[in-house]
Design a protein around this motif. Structure first.
Motif, short mmCIF file in Angstrom:
data_model
loop_
_atom_site.label_atom_id
_atom_site.label_comp_id
_atom_site.label_asym_id
_atom_site.label_seq_id
_atom_site.Cartn_x
_atom_site.Cartn_y
_atom_site.Cartn_z
N SER A 5 0.74 -0.83 -0.09
CA SER A 5 0.07 -0.08 0.04
C SER A 5 0.94 1.30 0.34
N THR A 58 -0.58 -3.69 5.90
CA THR A 58 -1.47 -2.97 4.68
C THR A 58 -1.04 -3.83 2.96
N TYR A 60 -1.89 -5.86 -0.71
CA TYR A 60 -3.16 -6.27 -1.43
C TYR A 60 -2.73 -7.00 -2.10
N TYR A 69 -6.87 -8.28 0.37
CA TYR A 69 -6.64 -6.81 1.32
C TYR A 69 -6.48 -7.47 2.55
N SER A 71 -5.65 -5.35 6.40
CA SER A 71 -5.13 -4.25 6.92
C SER A 71 -4.70 -4.41 7.64
N LYS A 97 -12.57 0.37 3.25
CA LYS A 97 -10.91 1.66 3.35
C LYS A 97 -10.24 0.96 3.91
N PRO A 98 -9.12 0.06 3.52
CA PRO A 98 -8.42 -0.68 3.61
C PRO A 98 -6.93 0.03 3.11
N ALA A 99 -6.74 0.97 3.29
CA ALA A 99 -6.03 2.32 2.04
C ALA A 99 -5.15 2.90 3.69
N TYR A 116 -11.99 1.19 -1.56
CA TYR A 116 -10.99 1.64 -1.26
C TYR A 116 -9.67 0.95 -0.70
N ILE A 117 -8.81 1.24 -2.59
CA ILE A 117 -7.40 0.93 -2.07
C ILE A 117 -6.29 1.56 -2.85
N THR A 118 -5.50 0.84 -1.69
CA THR A 118 -4.19 2.02 -2.66
C THR A 118 -2.93 1.45 -2.70
#
Length: 143
Positions: A5, A58, A60, A69, A71, A97-99, A116-118
Protein backbone atom coordinates in the motif's frame (compact mmCIF):
# COMPACT_ATOMS: atom_id res chain seq x y z
CA UNK A 1 1.14 -11.20 -6.72
CA UNK A 2 1.49 -8.97 -3.67
CA UNK A 3 1.09 -5.16 -3.84
CA UNK A 4 2.20 -2.91 -0.99
CA UNK A 5 0.00 0.00 0.00
CA UNK A 6 1.14 3.53 -0.80
CA UNK A 7 1.48 5.72 2.31
CA UNK A 8 1.00 9.46 1.93
CA UNK A 9 2.42 12.17 4.21
CA UNK A 10 -0.79 12.83 6.24
CA UNK A 11 -1.05 9.11 7.09
CA UNK A 12 2.63 8.93 8.04
CA UNK A 13 2.33 12.06 10.20
CA UNK A 14 -0.84 10.79 11.89
CA UNK A 15 0.84 7.49 12.75
CA UNK A 16 4.08 9.05 14.01
CA UNK A 17 2.35 11.76 16.04
CA UNK A 18 -0.19 9.35 17.54
CA UNK A 19 2.41 6.81 18.60
CA UNK A 20 4.74 9.53 19.92
CA UNK A 21 1.93 11.12 21.94
CA UNK A 22 0.88 7.78 23.43
CA UNK A 23 4.47 6.89 24.36
CA UNK A 24 4.99 10.36 25.86
CA UNK A 25 1.78 10.03 27.88
CA UNK A 26 2.78 6.59 29.17
CA UNK A 27 6.30 7.79 30.00
CA UNK A 28 4.99 10.86 31.82
CA UNK A 29 2.51 8.87 33.91
CA UNK A 30 5.16 6.26 34.68
CA UNK A 31 7.62 8.87 35.90
CA UNK A 32 5.15 10.57 38.25
CA UNK A 33 5.00 9.52 41.88
CA UNK A 34 1.37 8.42 41.74
CA UNK A 35 1.71 5.89 38.90
CA UNK A 36 -0.37 2.74 39.01
CA UNK A 37 -0.92 0.42 36.07
CA UNK A 38 -4.57 0.46 35.00
CA UNK A 39 -7.07 -0.01 32.20
CA UNK A 40 -5.97 3.20 30.47
CA UNK A 41 -2.41 1.88 30.27
CA UNK A 42 -3.62 -1.40 28.78
CA UNK A 43 -5.65 0.46 26.14
CA UNK A 44 -2.69 2.68 25.24
CA UNK A 45 -0.36 -0.30 25.05
CA UNK A 46 -2.82 -2.05 22.72
CA UNK A 47 -3.34 0.95 20.43
CA UNK A 48 0.36 1.34 19.62
CA UNK A 49 0.83 -2.18 18.13
CA UNK A 50 -2.44 -1.86 16.20
CA UNK A 51 -1.28 1.41 14.62
CA UNK A 52 2.04 -0.22 13.71
CA UNK A 53 0.21 -3.30 12.38
CA UNK A 54 -1.91 -1.11 10.08
CA UNK A 55 1.13 0.93 8.98
CA UNK A 56 3.33 -2.04 8.12
CA UNK A 57 0.63 -4.63 7.43
CA UNK A 58 -1.48 -3.04 4.71
CA UNK A 59 -1.18 -4.79 1.36
CA UNK A 60 -3.21 -6.35 -1.44
CA UNK A 61 -2.77 -9.69 -3.16
CA UNK A 62 -4.02 -10.73 -6.58
CA UNK A 63 -4.45 -14.44 -7.09
CA UNK A 64 -5.84 -16.19 -10.17
CA UNK A 65 -9.37 -15.69 -8.87
CA UNK A 66 -9.40 -13.23 -5.94
CA UNK A 67 -8.36 -9.79 -4.79
CA UNK A 68 -7.30 -10.22 -1.18
CA UNK A 69 -6.77 -7.24 1.10
CA UNK A 70 -5.15 -6.91 4.51
CA UNK A 71 -4.91 -3.81 6.68
CA UNK A 72 -3.86 -4.71 10.18
CA UNK A 73 -6.72 -6.73 11.68
CA UNK A 74 -9.00 -6.11 8.65
CA UNK A 75 -8.86 -8.87 6.03
CA UNK A 76 -11.06 -9.95 3.19
CA UNK A 77 -11.32 -11.31 -0.31
CA UNK A 78 -13.27 -10.34 -3.42
CA UNK A 79 -13.68 -12.62 -6.44
CA UNK A 80 -12.16 -10.79 -9.42
CA UNK A 81 -15.01 -12.01 -11.62
CA UNK A 82 -17.45 -9.93 -9.49
CA UNK A 83 -15.54 -6.68 -10.00
CA UNK A 84 -17.47 -4.40 -12.37
CA UNK A 85 -15.54 -1.12 -12.29
CA UNK A 86 -12.38 0.52 -10.96
CA UNK A 87 -12.40 4.29 -10.43
CA UNK A 88 -8.84 5.63 -10.59
CA UNK A 89 -7.57 8.64 -8.64
CA UNK A 90 -10.55 9.24 -6.39
CA UNK A 91 -10.72 9.10 -2.59
CA UNK A 92 -13.67 7.37 -0.96
CA UNK A 93 -14.88 9.18 2.16
CA UNK A 94 -16.81 6.35 3.81
CA UNK A 95 -17.09 2.61 3.53
CA UNK A 96 -14.53 -0.19 3.50
CA UNK A 97 -11.09 1.43 3.28
CA UNK A 98 -8.06 -0.81 3.83
CA UNK A 99 -5.90 2.04 2.52
CA UNK A 100 -3.13 4.36 3.69
CA UNK A 101 -3.27 7.23 1.18
CA UNK A 102 -5.53 9.47 -0.87
CA UNK A 103 -6.29 9.26 -4.60
CA UNK A 104 -6.34 5.50 -4.86
CA UNK A 105 -8.70 3.02 -6.48
CA UNK A 106 -12.38 2.55 -5.75
CA UNK A 107 -13.30 -0.98 -6.72
CA UNK A 108 -16.98 -1.60 -7.38
CA UNK A 109 -18.17 -5.19 -7.18
CA UNK A 110 -21.43 -7.12 -6.94
CA UNK A 111 -24.32 -4.67 -7.20
CA UNK A 112 -23.67 -1.94 -4.61
CA UNK A 113 -20.42 -2.90 -2.87
CA UNK A 114 -17.27 -0.77 -2.98
CA UNK A 115 -13.81 -0.96 -1.48
CA UNK A 116 -11.07 1.67 -1.49
CA UNK A 117 -7.43 0.58 -1.89
CA UNK A 118 -4.13 2.35 -2.54
CA UNK A 119 -1.57 0.06 -4.19
CA UNK A 120 1.87 1.61 -4.69
CA UNK A 121 2.09 0.40 -8.28
CA UNK A 122 -1.41 1.52 -9.30
CA UNK A 123 -0.97 1.14 -13.07
CA UNK A 124 0.67 -2.28 -12.77
CA UNK A 125 -2.11 -3.40 -10.40
CA UNK A 126 -4.75 -2.36 -12.96
CA UNK A 127 -2.85 -4.12 -15.76
CA UNK A 128 -2.66 -7.36 -13.73
CA UNK A 129 -6.32 -7.31 -12.68
CA UNK A 130 -7.39 -6.71 -16.29
CA UNK A 131 -5.40 -9.81 -17.31
CA UNK A 132 -7.60 -11.82 -14.95
CA UNK A 133 -10.89 -10.09 -15.82
CA UNK A 134 -10.76 -7.96 -19.00
CA UNK A 135 -14.45 -6.99 -18.58
CA UNK A 136 -13.66 -4.53 -15.75
CA UNK A 137 -14.48 -0.94 -16.68
CA UNK A 138 -11.67 1.51 -15.81
CA UNK A 139 -12.89 5.02 -15.05
CA UNK A 140 -10.28 7.78 -14.64
CA UNK A 141 -11.30 10.43 -12.14
CA UNK A 142 -10.28 13.92 -13.21
CA UNK A 143 -11.72 16.33 -10.67
Amino acid sequence: MKFKSRKDIPFKLFTIISISALIALETYTFLTDKYSFGITDIVILLIIPILLWIYFGTYYKLTASNLEYTSGPMKGSIPVTKIKEIMVGKTMLSGLKPATAKKGLIIKYDIYNEIYITPKAKDFFIKRILEINPDIKITPYDF
